[in-house]
Design an enzyme around this catalytic site. Structure first.
Site, PDB file in Angstrom:
ATOM      1  N   CYS A 105      85.670  64.458  -0.966  1.00 35.80           N
ATOM      2  CA  CYS A 105      86.761  64.230  -0.559  1.00 35.80           C
ATOM      3  C   CYS A 105      86.181  65.500   0.643  1.00 35.80           C
ATOM      4  O   CYS A 105      87.091  66.048   1.777  1.00 35.80           O
ATOM      5  CB  CYS A 105      88.087  65.228  -0.270  1.00 35.80           C
ATOM      6  SG  CYS A 105      88.541  67.229  -1.387  1.00 35.80           S
TER       7      CYS A 105
ATOM      8  N   ASP B  11      84.597  62.615  -9.725  1.00 39.01           N
ATOM      9  CA  ASP B  11      85.813  63.790  -7.894  1.00 39.01           C
ATOM     10  C   ASP B  11      84.514  65.054  -8.292  1.00 39.01           C
ATOM     11  O   ASP B  11      85.304  65.526  -8.581  1.00 39.01           O
ATOM     12  CB  ASP B  11      87.134  63.280  -8.603  1.00 39.01           C
ATOM     13  CG  ASP B  11      87.851  62.988  -7.031  1.00 39.01           C
ATOM     14  OD1 ASP B  11      87.286  63.906  -6.102  1.00 39.01           O
ATOM     15  OD2 ASP B  11      88.533  63.581  -6.939  1.00 39.01           O
TER      16      ASP B  11
ATOM     17  N   LYS C 129      94.611  60.689 -10.177  1.00 33.65           N
ATOM     18  CA  LYS C 129      93.730  59.305 -10.796  1.00 33.65           C
ATOM     19  C   LYS C 129      93.512  59.480 -12.380  1.00 33.65           C
ATOM     20  O   LYS C 129      93.340  57.984 -12.630  1.00 33.65           O
ATOM     21  CB  LYS C 129      92.392  59.997 -10.240  1.00 33.65           C
ATOM     22  CG  LYS C 129      92.265  59.790  -8.426  1.00 33.65           C
ATOM     23  CD  LYS C 129      90.492  60.530  -7.982  1.00 33.65           C
ATOM     24  CE  LYS C 129      90.756  60.354  -6.930  1.00 33.65           C
ATOM     25  NZ  LYS C 129      90.949  62.221  -6.564  1.00 33.65           N
TER      26      LYS C 129
END
Lengths: 689, 180
Positions: free
Chosen positions: A534, A477, A415
């Site tokens: 995730c 993240d 990313k």
């Protein structure tokens, strides 16, 4: 060829290649077979009889007892037994040839199930009150129109056992508790049987010989097969004894799979197909146990997933976790263009396609004659191996040129490099990860991809506004339980429990507050935080974002992604802020990418709202504890801890608060409690709970 | 993190000059903002002032990397170029070598370039001149030192080494942990 893949109808694994059937054949079979007619009297081939015998012998120990009981009691009822099988979850092959014409009236109207191998898949223990044809009756069993080599071979052995059936009956015949256990529908079936005792064994034996002479009767078999399908619809829950027996044995996956299938069918039309007197909860519990056994999930995770998805979707989700996602790569536009890269890779024998119209840089790789992670193009930094779902948070972040951007948990740098690529190597990216080992790959990847505007650090993300703040955008993240990427790491199926999820959620809440604090709301171009995980757990996603909405001056804005499912605004007993529908969820079974959650927050003020005043500190803890989301004890403690951390940073805490915290964590030392008023206050608060 | 000393700067520039000659000037005086070299944990980083300002906020022990790593100083104060410097060497390189597609893979595994794999070479390359190695598609693959001058290359037998390997992009995979 060209048959639709049906995940629910998983092919049985035979011992050899030839024994395996083509998928979906059972669906098409129904078309070829002539429509069901009421007249019976068709003949069977010798193979059919042998196979039927085998089915009876080989369909599991748990059934043996019951079957033999039946054999003993009504010695000659023969094919009539199939009436009672209508009540049970039945195997379609067992067809009574003496079935009278009137029987069709009581049949279930549904057609379409004719899986000939399903008797092998039929869960032995699900059949509570199933009655089986006698040994004589075996010859009347219908031949399934698809022959399976192994089945036929096995049938020979079972034929030899036929003669010994009678003796075994004698052994078991003593117990007679059967009658009390009969369900109403079975009693009805027995009555029917007794009305038709005229049929004799001799008849059927004669017929057997006839068949051996003339190998006819395919069309007639077809009709009976259809008839059976109709009547054998209902699925019965196994009794506790059956389940006990099953636990004693190694699990039979075919059986479990069949039971899952039937169970799902019942649950989808519960009003019509339920067994009278059984609660939905019982079905769900059984389904959960079966799924846990079949897909080897922990009970905890499966429970969570069942809360998240409706039953049919759940199966799709679990099924898609068994297959890997397609390999995707992202073009590094700092060094090349997608068209050039695609051409170069095609020349190397890679079969690829553009990822989708939502991405200008993604390519999906179908197959390759060279390792994708070691081509000269890869080493020269022309592309990055990256899942489709990890492109989305960066697209949601939408970094602009010359901004200051923080990537809080950057490893392995996919990313981060995408951000640099969107910024065309201008501005500054601070890429942080708490794990120095994982940062090595970030260093390699960023240099390989030619990213020059990045600074790498390995601070703890929670220290962040202290290390450096005032960023235009922050990408968080967050570390998570990884429940969205089970296909990548199947260990998640079993090694996560409630504590892990809550531990992650706790860390995520700390990180999201740090992330928000690191953003400069006054930034002309930015002031955004993108939070993604995730994981698909609500605890790690909506709950965390909702927490941030309460604690900081932020609001949710649209992610700018036009697909994905909306986040939950209500989940079980929790009620989240209505703007949480701006968040996006991605699932492996709906989008064919890893499970992902993305939320984009806009910070509108740098001031940190003072939620905890001195006078309300105790009251507030109490009210927080009463909040519905904190039903679980560990959550309680955690919340209080967090609150304490937040408040102590800003102002001196009343002693009572500290006292209450310490008391909850460990026994309070006597000397600490040397402040009578504060302790009193605390006691009041405790009793008020 | 600190600026380079006089000696270190000389060692670095001497090394760079072997590959890009007087083009070093272009690295130091850039039109798009001022760039500088910084030493951090024996590594030399080439970084813009703006990024440097951000990096100074990070505690020294927590800082892993900034800008582009050019190479490192050995314990004996010699300078070693890393493959990570290739992005800056390739555009300014004075002497280049192109390898044939068949020999690409061999070079990327860390082997020297043989005469048989030599596609093209810049005219009048001297012996022991630093060269940047390209694939025939003009993708930079690494750098090394010419073992033979251009003239000699024409005469030698096919299995003779023409470029000594120093660094190649395969190191991103092979030596990921030692890049910085």
């Amino acid at each position: 060829m060209g048959r639709k893949l049906d995940v629910l109808r998983k092919e049985k694994r035979g011992p050899g290649r030839k024994a395996r059937k083509q998928k979906g054949a059972e669906v098409e079979l129904a078309k070829f077979l002539p429509p069901a007619t009421e007249n019976s009297g068709k003949k069977l081939s010798s193979h059919a009889r042998k196979r039927a015998a085998k089915r009876q012998m080989g369909s599991g120990k748990p059934q043996a007892k019951k079957k033999l009981l039946q054999l003993k009691k009504p010695p000659d009822e023969g094919g009539m037994d199939d009436n009672s099988a209508a009540a049970g979850q039945a195997s379609p092959q067992i067809a009574g040839k003496h079935r009278g014409p009137g029987k069709g009236a009581s049949r279930h109207p549904r057609l379409g199930f004719c899986d000939s191998s399903s008797s092998l898949l039929t869960p032995a223990s699900t059949v509570v009150k199933r009655s089986w044809p006698t040994g004589n009756n075996e010859k009347e069993c219908l031949e399934s129109s698809e022959s399976e080599g192994d089945e036929v071979m096995d049938a020979w052995e079972s034929m030899e056992d036929d003669g010994s059936n009678e003796e075994m009956v004698d052994d078991y015949g003593a117990s007679s508790s059967e009658e009390e256990e009969l369900l109403p529908i079975e009693q009805a079936a027995q009555k029917q049987k007794s009305g038709r005792e005229g049929l004799s064994e001799d008849d059927s034996e004669d017929e057997e010989e006839e068949e051996q002479v003339s190998g006819l009767g395919m069309e007639k078999e077809g009709t009976d097969l259809q008839l059976n399908m109709e009547m054998d619809e209902q699925f019965l829950l196994p009794t506790s004894e059956d389940l006990e027996k099953e636990t004693a044995e190694p699990p039979d996956l075919h059986l479990i799979h069949q039971r899952i299938k039937d169970n799902v069918e019942v649950l989808q039309d519960f009003g019509a197909k339920r067994e009278v007197g059984r609660a939905r909860q019982e079905y769900l519990t059984l389904l959960r146990q079966d799924l846990a056994a079949y897909y080897s999930y922990s009970d905890f995770l499966l429970k969570k997933l069942m809360e998240l998805f409706p039953v049919s979707e759940l199966i799709n989700f679990l099924e898609s976790n068994e297959v890997p996602r397609p390999m995707t790569i992202r073009t590094n536009t700092l060094k090349t263009r997608r068209r050039d890269l695609a051409q170069a890779l095609i020349n190397r024998g890679v079969n690829l396609d553009p990822l989708g119209k939502w991405s200008k840089t993604g390519l999906v790789v179908y197959d390759s004659s060279v390792p994708i992670g070691a081509t000269p193009e890869y080493l020269a930094g022309h592309y990055m191996l990256q899942g489709a779902s990890s492109l989305l948070p960066v697209m949601a972040l939408a970094p602009q040129e010359n901004e200051r951007i923080l990537d809080m948990c950057c490893a392995p740098g996919g990313k981060t490099s995408y951000i640099a690529q969107l910024m065309k190597n201008t501005g500054v990216i601070l890429a942080n990860d708490s794990n120095a080992e994982r940062l090595r790959s970030v260093v390699g990847n960023l240099h390989r991809l030619g990213v020059t505007n990045a600074v790498l650090s390995h601070c703890n993300g929670r220290q962040f506004p202290k290390v450096l703040g005032g960023f235009d955008r922050v990408l968080l993240d967050a570390p998570c339980s990884g429940t969205g990427v089970i296909s990548k790491d199947p260990a998640v199926k079993t090694n996560k429990d409630e504590k892990d999820v809550l531990r992650c959620a706790h860390l995520q809440k700390e990180l999201i507050l740090s992330a928000i604090d690191s953003v400069n709301a006054a930034s002309e171009t930015g002031g955004y935080v993108v939070y993604c995980t995730c994981s698909i757990m609500v605890e790690e996603n909506e709950w965390v974002v909702d927490y941030a909405l309460k604690r900081r001056n932020v609001r949710l804005v649209s992610t700018g992604l036009d697909f994905g499912k909306e986040g939950f605004t209500r989940f079980k007993d929790r009620r989240f802020h209505p703007t949480l529908k701006n968040t996006r969820r991605f699932y492996p079974h709906t989008h064919n990418m890893d499970g992902f959650f993305i939320a984009k927050l806009k910070k509108f003020s740098n001031a940190i709202p003072k939620m905890q005043k001195e006078e309300e500190s105790t009251v507030e803890t109490a009210s927080l504890e009463l909040a519905p989301e904190e039903a679980v004890e560990p959550q309680l403690k955690k919340k209080r801890l967090e609150k304490l951390k937040v408040t102590t940073g800003k102002k001196k805490q009343p002693i009572s608060k500290r006292g209450s915290l310490q008391r909850q964590r460990r026994p309070l030392p006597r000397n600490l409690g040397a402040r009578p008023p504060a302790r009193k206050q605390h006691k009041v608060h405790r009793s008020g709970q | 993190m600190r600026p380079l000393t006089e000696e270190e700067t000389r060692a670095l520039f001497e090394k760079l000059a072997k590959y890009i000659g007087e083009n070093i000037q272009l690295l130091v005086d850039r039109p798009d903002g001022s760039y500088c070299f910084r030493l951090h944990k024996d590594r030399v980083y080439y970084v813009s002032e703006r990024i440097l300002k951000v990096a100074t906020n990070i505690p020294g022990d927590k800082l892993v990397s900034l800008g582009t790593c050019f190479g490192k100083f050995t314990k004996t104060q010699k300078f070693r170029l890393h493959v990570t410097a290739l992005d800056y060497l390739a555009p300014y390189a004075k002497y280049k070598v192109w390898v044939k597609p068949g020999a690409e893979q061999s070079f990327l595994y860390g082997n020297h370039v043989l005469k048989s794999g030599l596609g093209r070479i810049t005219e009048n390359t001297a012996q022991y001149q630093g060269v940047v190695v390209y694939s025939m598609a003009d993708v930079p693959l690494g750098f090394g030192v010419a073992a033979k001058s251009t003239q000699d290359c024409r005469k030698v037998d096919p299995m003779a080494i023409v470029v000594f390997h120093q660094a190649d992009v395969g190191e991103y995979v092979r030596h990921e942990e030692t890049l910085t």
